[in-house]
Scaffold this motif. Structure first.
Motif, PDB file in Angstrom:
ATOM      1  N   ILE A  73      37.212  45.557  37.074  1.00 12.37           N
ATOM      2  CA  ILE A  73      37.049  44.196  36.561  1.00 12.37           C
ATOM      3  C   ILE A  73      36.843  43.264  37.752  1.00 12.37           C
ATOM      4  O   ILE A  73      37.728  43.142  38.605  1.00 12.37           O
ATOM      5  CB  ILE A  73      38.270  43.749  35.726  1.00 12.37           C
ATOM      6  N   ASP A  74      35.683  42.635  37.801  1.00  9.20           N
ATOM      7  CA  ASP A  74      35.317  41.771  38.920  1.00  9.20           C
ATOM      8  C   ASP A  74      35.376  40.325  38.458  1.00  9.20           C
ATOM      9  O   ASP A  74      34.511  39.863  37.718  1.00  9.20           O
ATOM     10  CB  ASP A  74      33.900  42.125  39.399  1.00  9.20           C
ATOM     11  N   GLY A  75      36.447  39.619  38.826  1.00  9.09           N
ATOM     12  CA  GLY A  75      36.631  38.236  38.411  1.00  9.09           C
ATOM     13  C   GLY A  75      36.855  37.347  39.608  1.00  9.09           C
ATOM     14  O   GLY A  75      36.120  37.421  40.597  1.00  9.09           O
ATOM     15  N   VAL A  76      37.910  36.521  39.556  1.00  4.21           N
ATOM     16  CA  VAL A  76      38.277  35.716  40.730  1.00  4.21           C
ATOM     17  C   VAL A  76      38.549  36.668  41.885  1.00  4.21           C
ATOM     18  O   VAL A  76      38.135  36.440  43.022  1.00  4.21           O
ATOM     19  CB  VAL A  76      39.516  34.852  40.418  1.00  4.21           C
ATOM     20  N   GLU A  77      39.248  37.758  41.584  1.00  4.27           N
ATOM     21  CA  GLU A  77      39.400  38.872  42.521  1.00  4.27           C
ATOM     22  C   GLU A  77      38.848  40.123  41.845  1.00  4.27           C
ATOM     23  O   GLU A  77      38.480  40.084  40.680  1.00  4.27           O
ATOM     24  CB  GLU A  77      40.879  39.047  42.882  1.00  4.27           C
ATOM     25  N   HIS A  78      38.796  41.213  42.587  1.00  5.11           N
ATOM     26  CA  HIS A  78      38.189  42.442  42.071  1.00  5.11           C
ATOM     27  C   HIS A  78      39.269  43.515  41.974  1.00  5.11           C
ATOM     28  O   HIS A  78      39.974  43.786  42.944  1.00  5.11           O
ATOM     29  CB  HIS A  78      37.069  42.888  43.016  1.00  5.11           C
ATOM     30  N   LEU A  79      39.403  44.100  40.778  1.00  2.00           N
ATOM     31  CA  LEU A  79      40.338  45.210  40.577  1.00  2.00           C
ATOM     32  C   LEU A  79      39.548  46.482  40.310  1.00  2.00           C
ATOM     33  O   LEU A  79      38.699  46.513  39.419  1.00  2.00           O
ATOM     34  CB  LEU A  79      41.256  44.925  39.384  1.00  2.00           C
ATOM     35  N   VAL A  80      39.810  47.516  41.079  1.00  3.58           N
ATOM     36  CA  VAL A  80      39.269  48.848  40.805  1.00  3.58           C
ATOM     37  C   VAL A  80      40.420  49.832  40.927  1.00  3.58           C
ATOM     38  O   VAL A  80      41.106  49.876  41.954  1.00  3.58           O
ATOM     39  CB  VAL A  80      38.145  49.249  41.790  1.00  3.58           C
ATOM     40  N   CYS A  81      40.681  50.586  39.851  1.00  3.20           N
ATOM     41  CA  CYS A  81      41.702  51.627  39.905  1.00  3.20           C
ATOM     42  C   CYS A  81      41.420  52.642  38.813  1.00  3.20           C
ATOM     43  O   CYS A  81      40.514  52.452  37.995  1.00  3.20           O
ATOM     44  CB  CYS A  81      43.107  51.046  39.769  1.00  3.20           C
ATOM     45  N   THR A  82      42.179  53.725  38.816  1.00  2.00           N
ATOM     46  CA  THR A  82      41.999  54.762  37.796  1.00  2.00           C
ATOM     47  C   THR A  82      43.317  54.988  37.068  1.00  2.00           C
ATOM     48  O   THR A  82      44.388  54.614  37.546  1.00  2.00           O
ATOM     49  CB  THR A  82      41.531  56.094  38.411  1.00  2.00           C
ATOM     50  N   SER A  83      43.192  55.597  35.887  1.00  2.00           N
ATOM     51  CA  SER A  83      44.371  55.947  35.100  1.00  2.00           C
ATOM     52  C   SER A  83      44.126  57.292  34.440  1.00  2.00           C
ATOM     53  O   SER A  83      43.001  57.606  34.048  1.00  2.00           O
ATOM     54  CB  SER A  83      44.632  54.884  34.034  1.00  2.00           C
ATOM     55  N   LYS A  84      45.196  58.067  34.299  1.00  2.00           N
ATOM     56  CA  LYS A  84      45.091  59.378  33.655  1.00  2.00           C
ATOM     57  C   LYS A  84      45.369  59.305  32.157  1.00  2.00           C
ATOM     58  O   LYS A  84      45.298  60.323  31.463  1.00  2.00           O
ATOM     59  CB  LYS A  84      46.046  60.375  34.316  1.00  2.00           C
ATOM     60  N   SER A  85      45.690  58.094  31.650  1.00  2.00           N
ATOM     61  CA  SER A  85      46.015  57.948  30.238  1.00  2.00           C
ATOM     62  C   SER A  85      45.512  56.599  29.740  1.00  2.00           C
ATOM     63  O   SER A  85      44.990  55.780  30.506  1.00  2.00           O
ATOM     64  CB  SER A  85      47.534  58.046  30.026  1.00  2.00           C
ATOM     65  N   ILE A  86      45.702  56.362  28.428  1.00  2.00           N
ATOM     66  CA  ILE A  86      45.306  55.076  27.837  1.00  2.00           C
ATOM     67  C   ILE A  86      46.395  54.021  28.012  1.00  2.00           C
ATOM     68  O   ILE A  86      46.265  52.911  27.500  1.00  2.00           O
ATOM     69  CB  ILE A  86      44.971  55.218  26.336  1.00  2.00           C
ATOM     70  N   ALA A  87      47.460  54.348  28.757  1.00  2.00           N
ATOM     71  CA  ALA A  87      48.591  53.421  28.878  1.00  2.00           C
ATOM     72  C   ALA A  87      48.200  52.015  29.328  1.00  2.00           C
ATOM     73  O   ALA A  87      48.817  51.044  28.859  1.00  2.00           O
ATOM     74  CB  ALA A  87      49.641  54.011  29.812  1.00  2.00           C
ATOM     75  N   PHE A 132      45.860  37.597  34.743  1.00  2.00           N
ATOM     76  CA  PHE A 132      46.348  38.513  35.775  1.00  2.00           C
ATOM     77  C   PHE A 132      46.490  39.940  35.247  1.00  2.00           C
ATOM     78  O   PHE A 132      46.880  40.153  34.100  1.00  2.00           O
ATOM     79  CB  PHE A 132      47.724  38.061  36.292  1.00  2.00           C
ATOM     80  N   LEU A 133      46.189  40.898  36.116  1.00  2.00           N
ATOM     81  CA  LEU A 133      46.458  42.306  35.839  1.00  2.00           C
ATOM     82  C   LEU A 133      46.726  43.007  37.156  1.00  2.00           C
ATOM     83  O   LEU A 133      45.928  42.881  38.101  1.00  2.00           O
ATOM     84  CB  LEU A 133      45.283  42.978  35.122  1.00  2.00           C
ATOM     85  N   PHE A 134      47.835  43.740  37.217  1.00  2.00           N
ATOM     86  CA  PHE A 134      48.213  44.516  38.413  1.00  2.00           C
ATOM     87  C   PHE A 134      48.170  43.651  39.677  1.00  2.00           C
ATOM     88  O   PHE A 134      47.693  44.094  40.735  1.00  2.00           O
ATOM     89  CB  PHE A 134      47.300  45.733  38.571  1.00  2.00           C
ATOM     90  N   GLY A 135      48.655  42.416  39.553  1.00  2.00           N
ATOM     91  CA  GLY A 135      48.745  41.551  40.714  1.00  2.00           C
ATOM     92  C   GLY A 135      47.462  40.876  41.129  1.00  2.00           C
ATOM     93  O   GLY A 135      47.442  40.124  42.108  1.00  2.00           O
ATOM     94  N   ARG A 136      46.381  41.097  40.397  1.00  2.00           N
ATOM     95  CA  ARG A 136      45.094  40.477  40.724  1.00  2.00           C
ATOM     96  C   ARG A 136      44.749  39.406  39.706  1.00  2.00           C
ATOM     97  O   ARG A 136      45.001  39.567  38.507  1.00  2.00           O
ATOM     98  CB  ARG A 136      43.968  41.522  40.729  1.00  2.00           C
ATOM     99  N   GLU A 137      44.129  38.329  40.185  1.00  2.00           N
ATOM    100  CA  GLU A 137      43.604  37.293  39.299  1.00  2.00           C
ATOM    101  C   GLU A 137      42.182  37.701  38.929  1.00  2.00           C
ATOM    102  O   GLU A 137      41.313  37.814  39.799  1.00  2.00           O
ATOM    103  CB  GLU A 137      43.616  35.936  40.002  1.00  2.00           C
ATOM    104  N   LEU A 138      41.931  37.916  37.649  1.00  4.13           N
ATOM    105  CA  LEU A 138      40.660  38.495  37.213  1.00  4.13           C
ATOM    106  C   LEU A 138      39.908  37.494  36.338  1.00  4.13           C
ATOM    107  O   LEU A 138      39.532  36.427  36.790  1.00  4.13           O
ATOM    108  CB  LEU A 138      40.917  39.816  36.490  1.00  4.13           C
ATOM    109  N   TRP A 139      39.657  37.840  35.082  1.00  5.21           N
ATOM    110  CA  TRP A 139      38.997  36.928  34.154  1.00  5.21           C
ATOM    111  C   TRP A 139      40.052  36.033  33.522  1.00  5.21           C
ATOM    112  O   TRP A 139      41.240  36.361  33.510  1.00  5.21           O
ATOM    113  CB  TRP A 139      38.260  37.719  33.073  1.00  5.21           C
ATOM    114  N   ARG A 140      39.630  34.902  32.961  1.00  2.60           N
ATOM    115  CA  ARG A 140      40.590  34.024  32.294  1.00  2.60           C
ATOM    116  C   ARG A 140      41.195  34.725  31.079  1.00  2.60           C
ATOM    117  O   ARG A 140      42.341  34.483  30.729  1.00  2.60           O
ATOM    118  CB  ARG A 140      39.910  32.701  31.889  1.00  2.60           C
ATOM    119  N   GLU A 141      40.433  35.593  30.425  1.00  2.00           N
ATOM    120  CA  GLU A 141      40.958  36.450  29.344  1.00  2.00           C
ATOM    121  C   GLU A 141      40.568  37.875  29.686  1.00  2.00           C
ATOM    122  O   GLU A 141      39.487  38.338  29.336  1.00  2.00           O
ATOM    123  CB  GLU A 141      40.432  36.015  27.984  1.00  2.00           C
ATOM    124  N   SER A 142      41.475  38.559  30.408  1.00  2.00           N
ATOM    125  CA  SER A 142      41.165  39.894  30.956  1.00  2.00           C
ATOM    126  C   SER A 142      41.416  41.013  29.953  1.00  2.00           C
ATOM    127  O   SER A 142      41.094  42.168  30.235  1.00  2.00           O
ATOM    128  CB  SER A 142      42.002  40.140  32.216  1.00  2.00           C
TER     129      SER A 142
END
Length: 505
Positions: free
Chosen positions: A168-182, A224-234
């Motif tokens: 998700i590339d917003g105010v900041e950029h988050l890139v990560c992976t997950s092994k589940s739908i959690a 916010f998600l995982f400490g990053r500021e992303l989209w206004r509605e992420s």
């Protein structure tokens, strides 16, 4: 996905059997529509709110089973992760002082749940994404201990066949992976239900699709998600990516995601259920004993269990719902775009705006969807998620010349949609006092260009400026949010920033 689902493995024949049952269910639905077997208009609406559990420090608490045991009410139930709950509000007739009554019911329910959570050193936080959530919180071991969640996770992971990628590339950029739908559990929303007759369904669904962007713009609350500021509605990009069964090759082929906005205006509820069968393989091929066509032949009402279950695994932002009440089938439009919170007043204001504007747009002589490409509605939705109340939309021009024009969200809402919402609420028979108070909340958000997302972001940055590190700033923002949420004044009145520490002595 609220149905009880028993865990178990599927063999190779299960999906073929299920596909056959789905086709029978679709035929059954077609017959019910043709025979006009559906309920008469009742002007019924309903509400569900997903909630977070957090401690006094603002951090998530994995305690939903224990909290639910103390709450001991069927109005509350588990959600995907152990820090989630959901409260269901009984259906109400749209009219009179319905919104004030709803507000009082929700306040009472949330205060009770908050008190019970407090016995376990936790509390209720009504917010789109809890800012303090960490990647380590969103792992499969923190999924609620409910068969249907484990099974759904297992099947989506198997369908994808590799890690999920969040990008998700917003105010900041988050890139990560997950092994589940959690990670999907980070998304906590408000779901608005409206019971409609088959003849009105398409108009209401199309109207709801057209206004999702405006709903998000004024109601955004998940920056916010995982400490990053992303989209206004992420939530929408997170939900889409965390449930995406398509590896990159299938994405490149144009296969539809399980979470999607749609691709066309419709002419019947049947269109959406038929698309579900055409585009989406079964995730939970669990067959019911009922033969829907035999039930119909005998004059009964089929449950269409497979159709309902399959529909629950396709995450449309406006979803069709088939249900039965008192032995009579009915259809609902379930609007799923709004984040939870910030306050009960804000939730009810968002609901009043939605029910009013959808009624008015659905009854226009030249409906907005006949003047607007579907692609524009989808692009507006994305713009609203990214930019919130500062978004700009493509919207049909008023007047005889027609065509599309760019308009900022605040201007569109204040000049065009709020007057429509007021006339829609009048058509429902809502009392002017309710109409004016709750639509006034939306108008003030627009006037001040303030909503939950702007408050969270501004308060976080003030905390950083005060010398807090990122994690401490997010935790302090969350604690202050929770405090103001429980005080209950609408978010546009909230002072930005953290309170000054009290002087010693």
């Amino acid at each position: 996905m609220g149905e009880k689902v028993a865990a178990g493995r599927f063999d190779l024949s299960d999906r073929q059997l299920y596909r056959g049952k789905l086709r029978k269910c679709l035929t059954g639905l077609e017959r019910l529509l043709a025979e006009k077997r559906f309920d008469r208009p009742k002007n019924l609406m309903g509400l569900e709110i997903e909630l977070n559990l957090a401690g006094a420090d603002g951090m998530p608490k994995m305690l939903n089973a224990q909290v639910l045991e103390r709450i001991a009410s069927r109005d509350f139930q588990t959600e995907l992760a152990m820090f989630n709950l959901e409260v269901n509000i009984a259906p109400h007739h749209l009219g009179g002082r319905v919104f004030d009554r709803l507000a009082e019911e929700i306040r009472t329910s949330l205060a009770y749940a908050h008190r019970k959570a407090g016995e376990l050193d936790a509390g209720i936080v009504m917010i789109g994404i809890l800012p303090t959530l960490d990647r380590d919180d969103l792992v499969s071991s923190n999924l609620s201990d409910v068969d249907r969640y484990a099974l759904l996770n297992e099947q989506i992971v198997a369908a994808r066949g590799e890690d999920f990628v969040l990008d998700i590339d917003g105010v900041e950029h988050l890139v990560c992976t997950s092994k589940s739908i959690a990670p999907e559990a980070a998304c906590t929303s408000v779901q608005l239900h409206l019971q409609v007759t088959p003849g009105r369904f398409a108009d209401v669904w199309n109207a709801a699709q057209a206004v999702t962007a405006a709903q998000i713009a004024v109601g955004a609350n998940s920056p916010f998600l995982f400490g990053r500021e992303l989209w206004r509605e992420s939530r929408p990009p997170l939900f889409t990516q965390s449930t995406d069964t398509r590896p990159p090759e299938l994405q490149a082929q144009g296969v539809r995601p399980r979470t999607w906005f749609g691709e066309r205006w419709i002419s019947s509820a049947y269109d959406l259920f038929e698309e579900n069968l055409r585009y989406y393989p079964a995730l939970l091929p669990i067959c019911d004993d009922e033969d829907p066509l035999e039930v119909l032949d005998a004059g009964g009402v089929p449950s269409l269990a497979e159709l309902v279950l399959h529909n629950g695994t396709v995450y449309r932002w406006n979803r069709p719902v088939y249900g039965i009440a008192d032995g009579v089938p009915h259809l609902r439009v379930e609007n799923r775009v709004l984040p939870a919170g910030p306050t009960v007043t804000d939730v009810i204001a968002n609901a009043a705006f939605y029910y009013g504007v959808v009624r008015a747009l659905a009854e226009e002589s030249r409906p907005v969807w006949t003047r607007m490409p579907f692609e524009a509605a989808a692009a507006n939705f994305d713009a609203a998620c990214e930019h919130g109340i500062e978004a700009r939309f493509d919207w049909p021009r008023r007047g005889r010349y027609g065509g599309m024009a760019q308009v900022d969200a605040v201007t569109l809402v204040r000049d065009e949609l709020l007057p429509l919402a007021a006339s829609g609420l009048d058509a429902w028979g809502v009392e002017p006092a309710d109409r004016d108070f709750y639509l006034g909340v939306i108008d003030e958000r627009c006037r001040r260009r303030a909503n939950g997302a702007t408050w969270q972001a501004a308060t976080f940055h003030r905390a950083l400026e005060a010398g807090l590190d990122r994690d401490a700033a997010l935790a302090a923002t969350t604690r202050r949010y929770a405090e103001l949420m429980h005080l209950g004044e609408p978010v546009h009145t909230w002072p930005v920033g953290l309170p000054e520490p009290a002087p010693l002595g």
